[in-house]
Design an enzyme around this catalytic site. Structure first.
Site, PDB file in Angstrom:
ATOM      1  CG  ASP A 129      -1.955   0.999   1.307  1.00 31.78           C
ATOM      2  OD1 ASP A 129      -2.833   0.935   0.432  1.00 31.78           O
ATOM      3  OD2 ASP A 129      -1.950   1.873   2.196  1.00 31.78           O
ATOM      4  CD  GLU A 136      16.025 -14.573   4.338  1.00 35.10           C
ATOM      5  OE1 GLU A 136      15.404 -15.213   5.218  1.00 35.10           O
ATOM      6  OE2 GLU A 136      16.548 -13.466   4.532  1.00 35.10           O
TER       7      GLU A 136
HETATM    8  C1  GLC Z   1      -4.231   2.954  -0.592  1.00 28.53           C
HETATM    9  C2  GLC Z   1      -5.476   2.122  -0.501  1.00 28.53           C
HETATM   10  C3  GLC Z   1      -6.601   3.008  -0.079  1.00 28.53           C
HETATM   11  C4  GLC Z   1      -6.278   3.596   1.273  1.00 28.53           C
HETATM   12  C5  GLC Z   1      -4.948   4.325   1.235  1.00 28.53           C
HETATM   13  C6  GLC Z   1      -4.448   4.609   2.622  1.00 28.53           C
HETATM   14  O1  GLC Z   1      -4.279   3.863  -1.618  1.00 28.53           O
HETATM   15  O2  GLC Z   1      -5.708   1.471  -1.705  1.00 28.53           O
HETATM   16  O3  GLC Z   1      -7.813   2.318  -0.032  1.00 28.53           O
HETATM   17  O4  GLC Z   1      -7.281   4.485   1.661  1.00 28.53           O
HETATM   18  O5  GLC Z   1      -3.954   3.567   0.620  1.00 28.53           O
HETATM   19  O6  GLC Z   1      -3.998   3.433   3.220  1.00 28.53           O
END
Ligand code: GLC
Ligand code: CA
Length: 585
Positions: free
Chosen positions: A231, A293
């Site tokens: 993310d 790993e």
């Molecule tokens: C990413 C996710 C989104 C979230 C953001 C903060 O873009 O896809 O849904 O709100 O990160 O974590």
């Protein structure tokens, strides 16, 4: 543009944009990966919120669909301030979704069915409920506990102004000041949150933070996961000194971006001091070494809203991540010359680092492509749609969505599908304000409608309460009544349904090895501005984005076409807003 722009310099045939790869490479190079958004896929226990047992019970649907892997959005312990992207414990399942045992059961059932499982890792920020943030609040400025986050003194005579002028991606200031009332703290420091105030950003220059996440990776790798979706992979490292920046911070709106090469789509990423800093790559080199790993070709895929594509390719260099989402493709809309350009540029930059290109049209952060493509401007990307906004043309949107998907699945590389798109689901475009949950909606006073409309619980059975999503009929967001027509059970086995189109496409993609194939522009369409025609092995993918039919090559056998049920069968001509796969020799 001409067909020859943006082609890799080392290819000798001017029409070739991508050479075929080996058919026996690691699974992720050509994988079709299906995104499950746990709270909206299937509810096992009837509380109206999807959960892990609900997913496990429906994995057969995904095996029958013919995808290779499942990516699960976060199901970790979380107060759900951003639907689980605010993690309070990275090593446990939120009771809302089940238990660690439920996760193990999901994983083993998926593996039994031949499906890989990729989980979501959220390293840019934690929840404010995370024990680290709670400890930071209990210790004074300058403590090692505060040093895991980005706490700073404010500007102004009494520190009453935020440390810099950064805005949150969800709207409003990116800084929150500690107060006795809210935090039980009177030192008046501020903390950075690129997203919601309940999502404090971690300080990735801190070795303790790095060690912690390597350990989290191992926790899930040891449990047997096949990879991670990372993310906000472009946001973890901030420019030194956190300098002011006047640019526009956004992930998903159509704002003009800077720095893109001539003709490249813009507005998918950010060039500010909080994004795409060189320091992030060192983190991914370390993570790659951790994954290496382990046996079994575990993989990392970057969620990085970065442009131009050549910057994105830096995330998938041989010692970093394996893939990155191709948001430039998603952002291009319904525009043949622009799409050709993105396709060529995608192969050029990914091939230059030896990574597979990915393709994606929908996810839990954007308006579903069946609705985006039905807007008057089918290349626009609103952040959500409300009843008072322009409503998409549902039939046109579906027609184009099916055509777009058939184009995407015909291209070599790895493809990402978002739950429900295999049913042709449109966005819920009329959710009332009272039921919305996306923090972006609240932080912008509703100016941004937010992402709830693409997160509505799936319809499984047309005639069951809640369309069979939950045994009680409860759904955490209301489903549109019109979704009865999209339910999985009414499409199952029905020729021409969107579900059967996806199944057929995925079957053919596998048997024809389209994922590891090559891509060359078909010269017969060099002068057809609205057509994208790509030769992949003995399959010719022809997408007609215009409204006027175009002639198909004489004698070509139509393997599959995207037209809606009720359309005349594709013969010598390809209608507008339609894609066909043809057998050519
Ligand atoms: C990413 C996710 C989104 C979230 C953001 C903060 O873009 O896809 O849904 O709100 O990160 O974590
Ligand atoms: Ca539930």
């Amino acid at each position: 543009m001409t067909l020859l722009e943006n082609r890799p310099a080392d290819l000798t045939d001017p029409l070739v944009v991508h050479e075929p790869g080996p058919a026996d490479g690691p699974w992720w190079r050509d994988a079709v990966i299906y995104q499950v958004y746990p709270r909206s896929f299937a509810d096992g226990n009837g509380d109206g919120i999807g959960d892990l047992p609900g997913i496990t019970a429906r994995l057969d649907h995904l095996a029958a669909l013919g995808v290779d892997a499942v990516w699960l959005s976060p199901f970790y312990r979380s107060p759900q301030a951003d639907a689980g992207y605010d993690v309070a414990d990275y090593r446990d399942v939120d009771p809302l979704f089940g238990t660690l045992e439920d996760f193990d059961a999901l994983l083993s059932r998926a593996h039994e069915l031949g499906l890989r499982v990729v989980v979501d890792l959220v390293p840019n920020h934690t929840s404010d409920d995370h024990v680290w943030f709670q400890e930071a609040l209990r210790t004074p400025p300058g403590s090692p506990e505060r040093a895991r986050y980005l706490f700073r003194d404010g500007r102004g005579e009494h520190g009453e102004l935020p440390p810099n002028n950064w805005q949150s991606i969800f709207g409003g200031d990116a800084w929150t000041r500690l107060t006795p009332e809210k935090h039980g703290v009177d030192d008046g420091q501020w903390y950075l949150h690129l997203f919601d105030t309940r999502q404090p950003d971690l300080d990735w220059t801190n070795p303790e933070v790095r060690a912690e996440f390597e350990d989290v990776l191992r926790f899930w790798l040891d449990r047997g996961v096949d990879g991670f979706r990372v993310d906000v992979a472009h946001g973890m490292v901030k420019a030194e000194g956190l300098p002011d920046w006047d640019g526009h911070v956004a992930m998903i709106d159509g704002a003009e971006g800077e720095g893109a090469a001539d003709g490249e789509p813009t507005g998918v990423g950010n060039q500010g001091p909080m994004f795409d800093q060189d320091g992030v790559h060192e983190i991914y080199r370390t993570w790659r070494a951790v994954l290496d790993e382990y046996d079994g070709d575990r993989m990392l895929v970057a969620e990085a809203w970065v442009e131009p594509l050549s910057r994105l390719a830096r995330y998938v260099r041989p010692d970093e991540m394996h893939q990155a989402f191709n948001f430039a493709f998603l952002a291009t809309g319904w525009d043949a010359p622009a799409l050709r350009k993105v396709v060529a540029a995608s192969y050029a930059v990914n091939d230059s680092v030896g990574a597979p290109t990915t393709w994606v049209l929908s996810n839990h952060d954007v308006v579903r492509h069946a609705s985006r493509l039905g807007l008057t401007d089918p290349s626009s990307r609103p952040n959500g749609i409300a009843a008072e906004d322009e409503q998409p043309d549902e039939e046109l949107g579906l027609r184009r969505a099916r055509a777009a998907t058939l184009l995407l699945l015909g291209l070599p590389g790895s493809a990402y599908l978002y739950q429900g798109e295999e049913l042709g689901l449109p966005e819920h475009t009329a959710l009332p304000a009272e039921v919305r949950e996306d923090p972006a909606f609240f932080r912008t006073n509703g100016v941004e409608r937010g992402r709830d409309g693409c997160r509505v619980p799936l319809p499984w059975q047309a005639d069951a309460p809640g369309f069979g999503y939950s045994p009680t009929g409860d759904t955490w967001l209301p489903q549109p009544a019109s979704w009865a027509a999209y339910a999985a059970d009414v499409q199952d086995g029905v020729p021409g349904s969107t579900l059967e189109l996806y199944r057929a496409a995925l079957r053919l993609r596998r048997s024809e090895r389209l994922g590891t194939g090559g891509a060359a522009w078909e010269p017969a369409y060099a002068d057809a501005p609205e057509v994208i025609a790509v030769r992949n092995g003995s399959v010719l993918v022809v997408a007609n984005l215009g409204s006027v039919p175009v002639a198909l090559p004489e004698g070509a056998e139509v393997l599959l076409a995207s037209g809606l049920p009720g359309d005349a069968e594709v013969g010598t001509e390809l209608p507008g807003d339609t894609t066909a796969w043809l057998r050519v020799r």
